[in-house]
Design a protein around this motif. Structure first.
Motif, PDB file in Angstrom:
ATOM      1  N   GLY A   5       0.836  -1.192   0.000  1.00 60.61           N
ATOM      2  CA  GLY A   5       0.000   0.000   0.000  1.00 60.61           C
ATOM      3  C   GLY A   5       0.872   1.245   0.000  1.00 60.61           C
ATOM      4  O   GLY A   5       1.843   1.344  -0.747  1.00 60.61           O
ATOM      5  N   PRO A   6       0.595   2.226   0.868  1.00 62.11           N
ATOM      6  CA  PRO A   6       1.372   3.461   0.885  1.00 62.11           C
ATOM      7  C   PRO A   6       2.616   3.396   1.770  1.00 62.11           C
ATOM      8  O   PRO A   6       3.326   4.392   1.906  1.00 62.11           O
ATOM      9  CB  PRO A   6       0.370   4.471   1.464  1.00 62.11           C
ATOM     10  CG  PRO A   6      -0.456   3.649   2.411  1.00 62.11           C
ATOM     11  CD  PRO A   6      -0.579   2.280   1.774  1.00 62.11           C
ATOM     12  N   THR A   7       2.885   2.245   2.354  1.00 56.48           N
ATOM     13  CA  THR A   7       3.932   2.155   3.377  1.00 56.48           C
ATOM     14  C   THR A   7       5.084   1.277   2.920  1.00 56.48           C
ATOM     15  O   THR A   7       4.876   0.206   2.344  1.00 56.48           O
ATOM     16  CB  THR A   7       3.353   1.587   4.685  1.00 56.48           C
ATOM     17  OG1 THR A   7       2.184   2.341   5.045  1.00 56.48           O
ATOM     18  CG2 THR A   7       4.354   1.691   5.815  1.00 56.48           C
ATOM     19  N   THR A   8       6.299   1.743   3.174  1.00 57.76           N
ATOM     20  CA  THR A   8       7.510   1.003   2.852  1.00 57.76           C
ATOM     21  C   THR A   8       8.179   0.534   4.150  1.00 57.76           C
ATOM     22  O   THR A   8       8.256   1.283   5.123  1.00 57.76           O
ATOM     23  CB  THR A   8       8.488   1.871   2.044  1.00 57.76           C
ATOM     24  OG1 THR A   8       7.883   2.194   0.793  1.00 57.76           O
ATOM     25  CG2 THR A   8       9.796   1.139   1.783  1.00 57.76           C
ATOM     26  N   TYR A   9       8.650  -0.689   4.141  1.00 60.28           N
ATOM     27  CA  TYR A   9       9.290  -1.297   5.311  1.00 60.28           C
ATOM     28  C   TYR A   9      10.691  -1.760   4.924  1.00 60.28           C
ATOM     29  O   TYR A   9      10.905  -2.225   3.802  1.00 60.28           O
ATOM     30  CB  TYR A   9       8.497  -2.517   5.799  1.00 60.28           C
ATOM     31  CG  TYR A   9       7.030  -2.251   6.023  1.00 60.28           C
ATOM     32  CD1 TYR A   9       6.544  -1.909   7.279  1.00 60.28           C
ATOM     33  CD2 TYR A   9       6.115  -2.346   4.973  1.00 60.28           C
ATOM     34  CE1 TYR A   9       5.191  -1.665   7.491  1.00 60.28           C
ATOM     35  CE2 TYR A   9       4.766  -2.089   5.167  1.00 60.28           C
ATOM     36  CZ  TYR A   9       4.300  -1.755   6.433  1.00 60.28           C
ATOM     37  OH  TYR A   9       2.967  -1.505   6.633  1.00 60.28           O
ATOM     38  N   ASP A  10      11.636  -1.638   5.837  1.00 60.48           N
ATOM     39  CA  ASP A  10      12.929  -2.264   5.584  1.00 60.48           C
ATOM     40  C   ASP A  10      13.481  -2.849   6.874  1.00 60.48           C
ATOM     41  O   ASP A  10      13.241  -2.345   7.971  1.00 60.48           O
ATOM     42  CB  ASP A  10      13.924  -1.292   4.935  1.00 60.48           C
ATOM     43  CG  ASP A  10      14.319  -0.133   5.834  1.00 60.48           C
ATOM     44  OD1 ASP A  10      15.376  -0.221   6.465  1.00 60.48           O
ATOM     45  OD2 ASP A  10      13.578   0.856   5.898  1.00 60.48           O
ATOM     46  N   LEU A  11      14.179  -3.961   6.706  1.00 56.58           N
ATOM     47  CA  LEU A  11      14.766  -4.680   7.825  1.00 56.58           C
ATOM     48  C   LEU A  11      16.106  -5.245   7.382  1.00 56.58           C
ATOM     49  O   LEU A  11      16.438  -5.246   6.200  1.00 56.58           O
ATOM     50  CB  LEU A  11      13.823  -5.785   8.318  1.00 56.58           C
ATOM     51  CG  LEU A  11      13.297  -6.786   7.282  1.00 56.58           C
ATOM     52  CD1 LEU A  11      14.248  -7.951   7.091  1.00 56.58           C
ATOM     53  CD2 LEU A  11      11.921  -7.296   7.689  1.00 56.58           C
ATOM     54  N   SER A  12      16.890  -5.704   8.330  1.00 56.05           N
ATOM     55  CA  SER A  12      18.190  -6.286   7.995  1.00 56.05           C
ATOM     56  C   SER A  12      18.321  -7.659   8.633  1.00 56.05           C
ATOM     57  O   SER A  12      17.828  -7.902   9.736  1.00 56.05           O
ATOM     58  CB  SER A  12      19.337  -5.379   8.461  1.00 56.05           C
ATOM     59  OG  SER A  12      19.265  -5.131   9.856  1.00 56.05           O
ATOM     60  N   ILE A  13      18.969  -8.565   7.890  1.00 58.83           N
ATOM     61  CA  ILE A  13      19.197  -9.937   8.357  1.00 58.83           C
ATOM     62  C   ILE A  13      20.699 -10.122   8.542  1.00 58.83           C
ATOM     63  O   ILE A  13      21.482  -9.897   7.612  1.00 58.83           O
ATOM     64  CB  ILE A  13      18.644 -10.963   7.360  1.00 58.83           C
ATOM     65  CG1 ILE A  13      17.156 -10.702   7.091  1.00 58.83           C
ATOM     66  CG2 ILE A  13      18.859 -12.389   7.883  1.00 58.83           C
ATOM     67  CD1 ILE A  13      16.580 -11.547   5.972  1.00 58.83           C
ATOM     68  N   HIS A  14      21.109 -10.530   9.731  1.00 61.09           N
ATOM     69  CA  HIS A  14      22.523 -10.638  10.079  1.00 61.09           C
ATOM     70  C   HIS A  14      22.902 -12.109  10.263  1.00 61.09           C
ATOM     71  O   HIS A  14      22.269 -12.823  11.048  1.00 61.09           O
ATOM     72  CB  HIS A  14      22.813  -9.874  11.376  1.00 61.09           C
ATOM     73  CG  HIS A  14      22.490  -8.412  11.288  1.00 61.09           C
ATOM     74  ND1 HIS A  14      23.462  -7.440  11.267  1.00 61.09           N
ATOM     75  CD2 HIS A  14      21.292  -7.757  11.198  1.00 61.09           C
ATOM     76  CE1 HIS A  14      22.884  -6.247  11.172  1.00 61.09           C
ATOM     77  NE2 HIS A  14      21.567  -6.413  11.137  1.00 61.09           N
ATOM     78  N   ALA A  15      23.902 -12.553   9.521  1.00 60.32           N
ATOM     79  CA  ALA A  15      24.373 -13.940   9.606  1.00 60.32           C
ATOM     80  C   ALA A  15      25.639 -13.992  10.457  1.00 60.32           C
ATOM     81  O   ALA A  15      26.574 -13.209  10.251  1.00 60.32           O
ATOM     82  CB  ALA A  15      24.653 -14.487   8.217  1.00 60.32           C
ATOM     83  N   GLU A  16      25.676 -14.899  11.409  1.00 55.48           N
ATOM     84  CA  GLU A  16      26.848 -15.024  12.275  1.00 55.48           C
ATOM     85  C   GLU A  16      28.037 -15.608  11.520  1.00 55.48           C
ATOM     86  O   GLU A  16      29.183 -15.250  11.777  1.00 55.48           O
ATOM     87  CB  GLU A  16      26.506 -15.882  13.496  1.00 55.48           C
ATOM     88  CG  GLU A  16      25.504 -15.219  14.435  1.00 55.48           C
ATOM     89  CD  GLU A  16      25.217 -16.060  15.657  1.00 55.48           C
ATOM     90  OE1 GLU A  16      25.757 -17.195  15.739  1.00 55.48           O
ATOM     91  OE2 GLU A  16      24.459 -15.606  16.534  1.00 55.48           O
ATOM     92  N   SER A  17      27.767 -16.537  10.612  1.00 55.53           N
ATOM     93  CA  SER A  17      28.838 -17.142   9.802  1.00 55.53           C
ATOM     94  C   SER A  17      28.436 -17.080   8.336  1.00 55.53           C
ATOM     95  O   SER A  17      27.944 -18.057   7.766  1.00 55.53           O
ATOM     96  CB  SER A  17      29.083 -18.594  10.223  1.00 55.53           C
ATOM     97  OG  SER A  17      29.523 -18.664  11.561  1.00 55.53           O
ATOM     98  N   PRO A  18      28.601 -15.920   7.687  1.00 59.42           N
ATOM     99  CA  PRO A  18      28.148 -15.775   6.291  1.00 59.42           C
ATOM    100  C   PRO A  18      28.907 -16.681   5.349  1.00 59.42           C
ATOM    101  O   PRO A  18      30.092 -16.962   5.537  1.00 59.42           O
ATOM    102  CB  PRO A  18      28.432 -14.296   5.988  1.00 59.42           C
ATOM    103  CG  PRO A  18      29.500 -13.901   6.955  1.00 59.42           C
ATOM    104  CD  PRO A  18      29.235 -14.697   8.201  1.00 59.42           C
ATOM    105  N   GLU A  19      28.194 -17.149   4.325  1.00 49.52           N
ATOM    106  CA  GLU A  19      28.805 -18.006   3.319  1.00 49.52           C
ATOM    107  C   GLU A  19      29.746 -17.216   2.408  1.00 49.52           C
ATOM    108  O   GLU A  19      30.682 -17.752   1.837  1.00 49.52           O
ATOM    109  CB  GLU A  19      27.716 -18.669   2.462  1.00 49.52           C
ATOM    110  CG  GLU A  19      26.764 -19.570   3.235  1.00 49.52           C
ATOM    111  CD  GLU A  19      27.422 -20.869   3.648  1.00 49.52           C
ATOM    112  OE1 GLU A  19      28.403 -21.266   2.982  1.00 49.52           O
ATOM    113  OE2 GLU A  19      26.966 -21.468   4.630  1.00 49.52           O
TER     114      GLU A  19
END
Length: 234
Positions: free
Chosen positions: A96-110
């Motif tokens: 709709g009229p709303t934008t959301y953003d979040l972040s995903i943090h990996a402890e051991s990234p590939e």
């Protein structure tokens, strides 16, 4: 297998091995229970074998996925999934009229990036596209609420009328330049700005903001450009 964590509006949600986290209007991570445009369950973070994946379990909405530099950008359509290979993965979507953003943090990234002197920084424009002053002003007028908000969370994309008023432009001028900017980005492969052959997408303003902010096409340092006088001929 190492855990991953999600940060949204300053809150953290940890997902241990073998667990799953759903994200949406009525999910384990409730984003905005009052937004009827948002799926009850839109995204899922799940472990498959030895990797974590982000899955779009919604039916209509898509999400934009980037790394922290903005040099990698993916379009996560309904039914699609993407591996979470970076130390931090940014996720942005509009309902709709709303934008959301979040972040995903990996402890051991590939995947681990090795910084170099050529890495983009906040004031660097990423992508093979040149914008006129008025085109950049148009994007900034739409992206201003997201650029000035601190951290991850919720923002609203201005309407065309609100953005035109912010710039002191007639609505006809704003809409014409919005068409031009969307066409220019569509030609270089930016997805979500067209609803079909010859047809611009109905939510193109939100998609334009998502791309421009997370690819660093515009940054908070560009906001003073809103006060400059643009050439009517571009």
């Amino acid at each position: 297998m190492a855990a991953v964590s999600v940060e949204f509006c300053g809150e953290w949600f940890r997902i241990e091995e073998g667990e799953e986290l759903t994200i949406g209007r009525d999910a384990q991570l409730t984003i905005d229970e009052d937004n009827p445009f948002l799926h009850r369950q839109f995204l899922s973070i799940v472990q498959v074998d030895s990797m974590w994946w982000l899955v779009n379990i919604g039916a209509r909405l898509s999400a934009t996925i980037t790394d922290t530099t903005g040099t990698m950008q993916a379009w996560l359509a309904p039914g699609a999934r993407i591996p979470l290979v970076f130390d931090v993965t940014k996720v942005v979507f509009t309902a709709g009229p709303t934008t959301y953003d979040l972040s995903i943090h990996a402890e051991s990234p590939e995947f681990e990036r090795t910084p170099s002197v050529d890495d983009p920084v906040g004031e660097t424009t990423v992508g093979p596209i040149a914008l006129t002053l008025s085109q950049k002003q148009l994007i900034l007028a739409l992206a201003e609420p997201m650029l000035t908000r601190e951290g991850s969370g919720i923002s609203s994309v201005p309407t065309s009328a609100q953005a035109a008023a912010r710039l002191g432009w007639p609505s006809t001028k704003f809409n014409r330049k919005l068409d031009n900017v969307c066409d220019k980005l569509d030609r270089i492969g930016v997805r979500g700005l067209r609803g079909g052959p010859g047809k611009l997408a109905s939510n193109r303003r939100a998609r334009l903001v998502e791309h421009a902010v997370f690819s660093r096409l515009v940054t908070i340092d560009d906001l003073p450009l809103l006060e400059k006088s643009a050439d009517d001929e571009d």
